[in-house]
Design a protein around this motif. Structure first.
Motif, PDB file in Angstrom:
ATOM      1  N   PHE A 185       0.983  -1.184  -0.023  1.00  0.00           N
ATOM      2  CA  PHE A 185       0.066  -0.069  -0.155  1.00  0.00           C
ATOM      3  C   PHE A 185       1.057   1.154  -0.205  1.00  0.00           C
ATOM      4  O   PHE A 185       2.015   1.130   0.457  1.00  0.00           O
ATOM      5  N   PRO A 186       0.307   2.409  -0.359  1.00  0.00           N
ATOM      6  CA  PRO A 186       1.097   3.520  -0.449  1.00  0.00           C
ATOM      7  C   PRO A 186       1.520   4.223   1.080  1.00  0.00           C
ATOM      8  O   PRO A 186       0.994   4.108   1.962  1.00  0.00           O
ATOM      9  N   VAL A 187       2.877   4.419   1.122  1.00  0.00           N
ATOM     10  CA  VAL A 187       3.184   4.936   2.497  1.00  0.00           C
ATOM     11  C   VAL A 187       3.987   6.428   2.239  1.00  0.00           C
ATOM     12  O   VAL A 187       4.826   6.405   1.236  1.00  0.00           O
ATOM     13  N   TYR A 188       3.471   7.108   2.659  1.00  0.00           N
ATOM     14  CA  TYR A 188       3.854   8.629   2.634  1.00  0.00           C
ATOM     15  C   TYR A 188       4.394   9.266   3.748  1.00  0.00           C
ATOM     16  O   TYR A 188       3.818   9.107   4.826  1.00  0.00           O
ATOM     17  N   PHE A 189       5.295  10.205   3.779  1.00  0.00           N
ATOM     18  CA  PHE A 189       5.814  10.959   4.972  1.00  0.00           C
ATOM     19  C   PHE A 189       5.417  12.362   4.536  1.00  0.00           C
ATOM     20  O   PHE A 189       5.427  13.070   3.523  1.00  0.00           O
ATOM     21  N   ALA A 190       5.137  13.240   5.747  1.00  0.00           N
ATOM     22  CA  ALA A 190       4.722  14.393   5.646  1.00  0.00           C
ATOM     23  C   ALA A 190       5.190  15.095   6.834  1.00  0.00           C
ATOM     24  O   ALA A 190       5.174  14.324   7.906  1.00  0.00           O
ATOM     25  N   PHE A 191       5.268  16.435   6.707  1.00  0.00           N
ATOM     26  CA  PHE A 191       5.550  17.163   8.144  1.00  0.00           C
ATOM     27  C   PHE A 191       4.501  17.718   8.847  1.00  0.00           C
ATOM     28  O   PHE A 191       3.449  18.109   8.003  1.00  0.00           O
ATOM     29  N   GLU A 192       4.472  17.718  10.208  1.00  0.00           N
ATOM     30  CA  GLU A 192       3.371  18.282  10.819  1.00  0.00           C
ATOM     31  C   GLU A 192       3.099  19.757  10.625  1.00  0.00           C
ATOM     32  O   GLU A 192       4.116  20.531  10.766  1.00  0.00           O
ATOM     33  N   ASN A 193       1.801  19.929  10.442  1.00  0.00           N
ATOM     34  CA  ASN A 193       1.588  21.523  10.516  1.00  0.00           C
ATOM     35  C   ASN A 193       0.280  21.835  11.349  1.00  0.00           C
ATOM     36  O   ASN A 193      -0.530  20.799  11.500  1.00  0.00           O
ATOM     37  N   GLU A 194      -0.253  22.988  11.210  1.00  0.00           N
ATOM     38  CA  GLU A 194      -1.603  23.165  11.785  1.00  0.00           C
ATOM     39  C   GLU A 194      -2.589  22.453  11.103  1.00  0.00           C
ATOM     40  O   GLU A 194      -3.375  21.950  11.987  1.00  0.00           O
ATOM     41  N   GLU A 195      -2.690  22.322   9.898  1.00  0.00           N
ATOM     42  CA  GLU A 195      -3.679  21.825   9.464  1.00  0.00           C
ATOM     43  C   GLU A 195      -3.667  20.264   9.752  1.00  0.00           C
ATOM     44  O   GLU A 195      -4.854  19.794   9.894  1.00  0.00           O
ATOM     45  N   THR A 196      -2.559  19.801   9.713  1.00  0.00           N
ATOM     46  CA  THR A 196      -2.614  18.159   9.809  1.00  0.00           C
ATOM     47  C   THR A 196      -3.074  17.885  11.370  1.00  0.00           C
ATOM     48  O   THR A 196      -3.865  17.025  11.533  1.00  0.00           O
ATOM     49  N   ASP A 197      -2.709  18.753  12.126  1.00  0.00           N
ATOM     50  CA  ASP A 197      -2.878  18.686  13.404  1.00  0.00           C
ATOM     51  C   ASP A 197      -4.223  18.750  13.743  1.00  0.00           C
ATOM     52  O   ASP A 197      -4.874  18.002  14.482  1.00  0.00           O
ATOM     53  N   THR A 198      -5.019  19.676  13.161  1.00  0.00           N
ATOM     54  CA  THR A 198      -6.432  19.803  13.472  1.00  0.00           C
ATOM     55  C   THR A 198      -7.214  18.299  12.841  1.00  0.00           C
ATOM     56  O   THR A 198      -7.987  17.911  13.437  1.00  0.00           O
ATOM     57  N   MET A 199      -6.698  18.232  11.317  1.00  0.00           N
ATOM     58  CA  MET A 199      -7.272  17.007  10.842  1.00  0.00           C
ATOM     59  C   MET A 199      -7.343  15.559  11.845  1.00  0.00           C
ATOM     60  O   MET A 199      -8.295  15.088  12.160  1.00  0.00           O
ATOM     61  N   LEU A 200      -6.058  15.646  12.483  1.00  0.00           N
ATOM     62  CA  LEU A 200      -5.727  14.210  12.973  1.00  0.00           C
ATOM     63  C   LEU A 200      -6.518  14.378  14.513  1.00  0.00           C
ATOM     64  O   LEU A 200      -7.312  13.414  14.680  1.00  0.00           O
TER      65      LEU A 200
END
Lengths: 562, 250
Positions: free
Chosen positions: A149-164
């Motif tokens: 399956f696809p595996v991706y890396f991303a850096f935390e930011n405000e938007e990802t924090d709220t989404m999580l």
């Protein structure tokens, strides 16, 4: 009279609406094919590398993604095959990931959120050693597994924090994210990854001729300084390898600069040629070095007295290691090592000799100097590493960032190599002379080291993804051209057991979607609002009797016909 | 109920039931079709009230569609004039000009155009309806079409639909006051200033809302709520004024 008018009106209205209905339906069908993508949130993501070794697949085998977001708080036994699991590094459970990979559980995708401190170019510190170790473990797991399956890396930011946070809340409530319950949808639309047809490795060499006394320069011996500049890591678009081997490249460039200053003046030009080589293909058993050596003229190769390979000299304090493959009793090795230890003593640190025999039957090349030794050229690797790295390890992982490289270490390494080379070239072995003293015109330039280190720490350098005219290669070539007399570039294709696939970077679109139930609810509310409005207007303008008569019309009509 | 209504509701129920009970694969496949659902919802919120108003009031019986169409055309003409004026003037003067042009256009539609023999009562309603419908189509249809079909869900388009409702009420009130001002000759003297003040308030509504949004920093939901409240208040006042002015002419 009024009744006739009423029926005429009704007829008109029904005809009008009836004719509209198929038009509306047709419109809906026609435009249903058009899908618009305008997400409120777009995040840069970096894919896990996908490669084959002799046909055996490794890494993440897929790249496109179109699933709902899920977090670790999902209910046990929930089906995640249509979800993307979002894992922040801080809350990572290695055992869980291992289970998922080894048991081949189906997962829609994996998105790993890294703290901002791991971003190339980010100088700010603050993360702990524990995270680095965890990241290294995760990388090892992902690199050596075959992940469907696809595996991706991303850096935390405000938007990802709220989404999580939102996703966790939903998951904790036990609602499995599907089309009906709303939530977040993660979409990465890229084409399927393709094999990179013939990845090229580019070796750059610079030749600094020595002064010919009576004979011609062909009879002069050569000393080579070599460093491999390419990297390999879990996320090729993030593989900047500050220490492995950015530090080596920077050290080589500084040594070249110092000697070019010395050699520019015929009076101080030494009686040795100097050969500087920036090789590629390092993580792949130093294939580039081997190809480069084989491409050298045999006489040139035989004129090489010895070669110094630089590998990871950026984060050590007191001890630097010299790795050799010839036995320490060998006269040349003794000479080289003595030179190093004398200089080290003067500079205030320690060097140790480590011997590792080459196993001819084993194709694994642990150190760069082994490629030289296989062609019977004396060589040694100067490194801070105690043991040779495993295949594809310590070659520029995600945790190898600028913050953990110390310019002072590199400067000390440069001094060590330059001084010992100079003492050998000019015949000052054992004498207490410092040629590259601080505050002299030949001092090691701290700013040069720092600026090149910073630059390399923001440039991912995985060889198969570097084009033939990559700016980095052009920059290195130009730099060597400034310091040496002759620069040549050798481009070979990386054959052998490795195959690579493209698609290393993508944009993730995060959509906040409302569930179908919400839409239905809204429809219900709107329908009742319109009905209420209709009734209100009829009552106020025509009276209550008219309203009731609207709903009693069909029976009265039937009665009329009867 | 009419047959087409029964057909439509049946079809819809089937679609919903099918979507609900089908497998997750099919659910996902229907997903992007469902994004049109939101567009449909917002569209009926934005344009439904106009249709409902037309069909519910006696307007439909007296076949005043022609009047509404003419009013819509006049609105488009004024919109064109406003657009050409954009380049020539500064922000504040522009806002005042827009209000004035709107009123001028409405005056033209009410007073100057020759309509069929419709009572004044229905005339202003038809003109107001046509005007508001044209306004909604021009300003809200395109953003709705482009935006509401996307995957991302926002409340923006629902709020826009509510704004369209408020705008309808405003326009009809303004048309009522306009007809009072220009078409009715004998008005009680005391009411005239009230009529003019109300008309001015409604005409300058756009600049008031933009002031609230920009200077006071109100968010869209708050502004829409304010618009709805004001529209109801204004409608009530205009209604009362209309009734009061109607008495002497009887």
């Amino acid at each position: 009279m009024a009744e006739e008018k009423n029926s005429k009106q009704r007829h008109h209205r029904s005809m009008f609406l009836e004719s509209m209905y198929p038009v509306v339906a047709l419109m809906l069908v026609l435009v249903a094919c058009v899908e618009l993508c305008d997400a409120a949130t777009v995040v840069d993501v970096y894919r896990l590398i996908q490669y084959d070794i002799s046909g055996a697949p490794f890494g993440s085998r897929f790249s496109s993604l179109n699933h709902h977001a899920a977090s670790l708080s999902f209910q046990h036994g929930a089906d995640l095959s249509r979800s993307v699991l979002i894992l922040p590094l801080r809350e990572l459970d290695i055992a869980f990931v291992q289970d998922y990979i080894s048991q081949k559980q189906s997962l829609g995708g994996l998105l790993i959120l890294l703290p901002q401190t791991f971003r190339p170019g980010n100088i700010g510190g603050g993360e702990t050693q524990g995270l680095r170790i965890l990241l290294a473990q995760l990388e090892k797991l992902l690199l050596h597994g075959n992940i469907p399956f696809p595996v991706y890396f991303a850096f935390e930011n405000e938007e990802t924090d709220t989404m999580l946070a939102d996703v966790k809340k939903n998951d904790a409530l036990g609602q499995q994210a599907t089309a009906t319950t709303g939530g977040y949808k993660l979409v990465i639309s890229v084409s399927e990854p393709r094999k990179i047809a013939s990845p090229t490795i580019t070796n750059i060499q610079g030749w600094l001729p020595g002064s010919r006394a009576d004979g011609d320069s062909n009879q002069l011996s050569t000393i080579a300084v070599v460093a491999s500049y390419d990297t390999f890591g879990a996320a090729p678009a993030l593989s900047v390898g500050s220490d492995s081997n950015g530090s080596g490249v920077v050290a080589l460039l500084e040594v070249a600069r110092l000697f070019s200053t010395l050699y520019s003046n015929p009076k101080t030009r030494g009686r040795y040629n100097l050969l500087f080589a920036l090789t590629s293909g390092g993580p792949y058993n130093y294939e580039g070095t081997q190809k480069w050596l084989k491409s050298l003229d045999q006489r040139m190769r035989e004129s090489i007295d010895y070669a110094i390979c630089l590998n990871s000299v950026g984060s050590w304090d007191n001890e630097l290691l010299v790795h050799v493959s010839k036995p320490p009793e060998n006269a040349y090795i003794k000479q080289i090592f003595e030179g190093f230890s004398n200089v080290a003593e003067d500079l205030g640190f320690q060097v140790s000799l480590k011997h590792k025999k080459i196993n001819i039957s084993n194709s694994r090349v642990a150190w760069e100097h082994e490629q030289f030794s296989r062609l019977r050229v004396t060589a040694a690797t100067v490194s801070e590493l105690l043991t040779p790295p495993e295949l594809l390890e310590s070659a520029g992982s995600l945790s190898d960032t600028r913050q953990h490289v110390n310019e002072d270490s590199i400067i000390k390494g440069v001094k060590l190599v330059a001084e010992s080379l100079a003492r050998h070239i000019y015949g000052h072995q054992g004498k207490d002379i410092q040629i590259f003293a601080d505050n002299s015109s030949l001092a090691v330039n701290r700013f040069y080291v720092k600026s090149w280190l910073d630059g390399l720490s923001q440039t991912p350098r995985v060889a198969p993804f570097l084009s033939k005219n990559e700016p980095l290669i052009m920059a290195l070539k130009k730099e060597l051209e400034d310091y040496t007399a002759e620069v040549s570039i050798q481009q070979e294709s990386l054959d052998g057991i490795f195959t690579f696939y493209d698609s290393t970077k993508a944009s993730l679109n995060i959509y906040q979607v409302a569930s179908v139930t919400f839409d239905l609810l809204l429809l219900l509310v709107l329908g009742s609002y319109l009905i209420m409005l209709f009734s209100f207007l009829v009552i106020t303008t025509r009276g209550l009797d008219d309203l009731i008569s609207i709903f009693r019309r069909p029976p009265s009509r039937k009665m009329k016909i009867a | 109920m009419e047959i087409w209504e029964v057909n439509q509701s049946f079809f819809f129920f089937n679609l919903v039931a099918f979507a609900w009970w089908s497998s997750p694969d099919l659910q996902l496949a229907l997903w992007w079709r469902m994004t049109l659902f939101h567009f449909f919802n917002c569209a009926i919120l934005t344009f439904g009230p106009h249709a409902v108003y037309y069909s519910a009031t006696p307007l439909s019986e007296y076949d005043t569609l022609g009047t509404s169409v003419k009013a819509a055309v006049v609105y488009l003409a004024t919109a064109l004039v406003k657009m050409t004026k954009y380049g020539f003037q500064s922000q504040e003067a522009l806002k005042a000009m827009i209000g004035f042009i709107d009123v001028a256009g409405l005056y033209f539609a009410l007073a100057q155009l020759t309509h069929r023999n419709i009572s004044q009562n229905h005339k202003f309603q038809a003109v107001g309806l046509g005007w508001a419908f044209a306004d909604s189509v021009l300003h809200r249809l395109a953003p709705l079409w482009v935006g509401a079909r996307g995957l991302e869900f926002t409340w923006d388009y629902v709020l826009q639909g509510l704004e369209a409702n408020a705008n309808l009420v405003f326009t009809i009130s303004l048309a009522a006051l306009g007809s009072l001002m220009w078409l009715r000759k004998n008005k009680p003297k005391t009411l005239i200033p009230i009529i003019y003040t109300c008309a001015v308030i409604i005409a300058t509504m756009p600049s008031i809302t933009s002031y609230l949004r920009r200077v006071m920093g109100w968010h869209f939901p708050k502004v829409v709520g304010f618009e709805l409240m004001t529209s109801l208040v204004m409608a009530f006042i205009s209604c009362q004024l209309f009734i009061l002015c109607q008495r002497p002419s009887l």
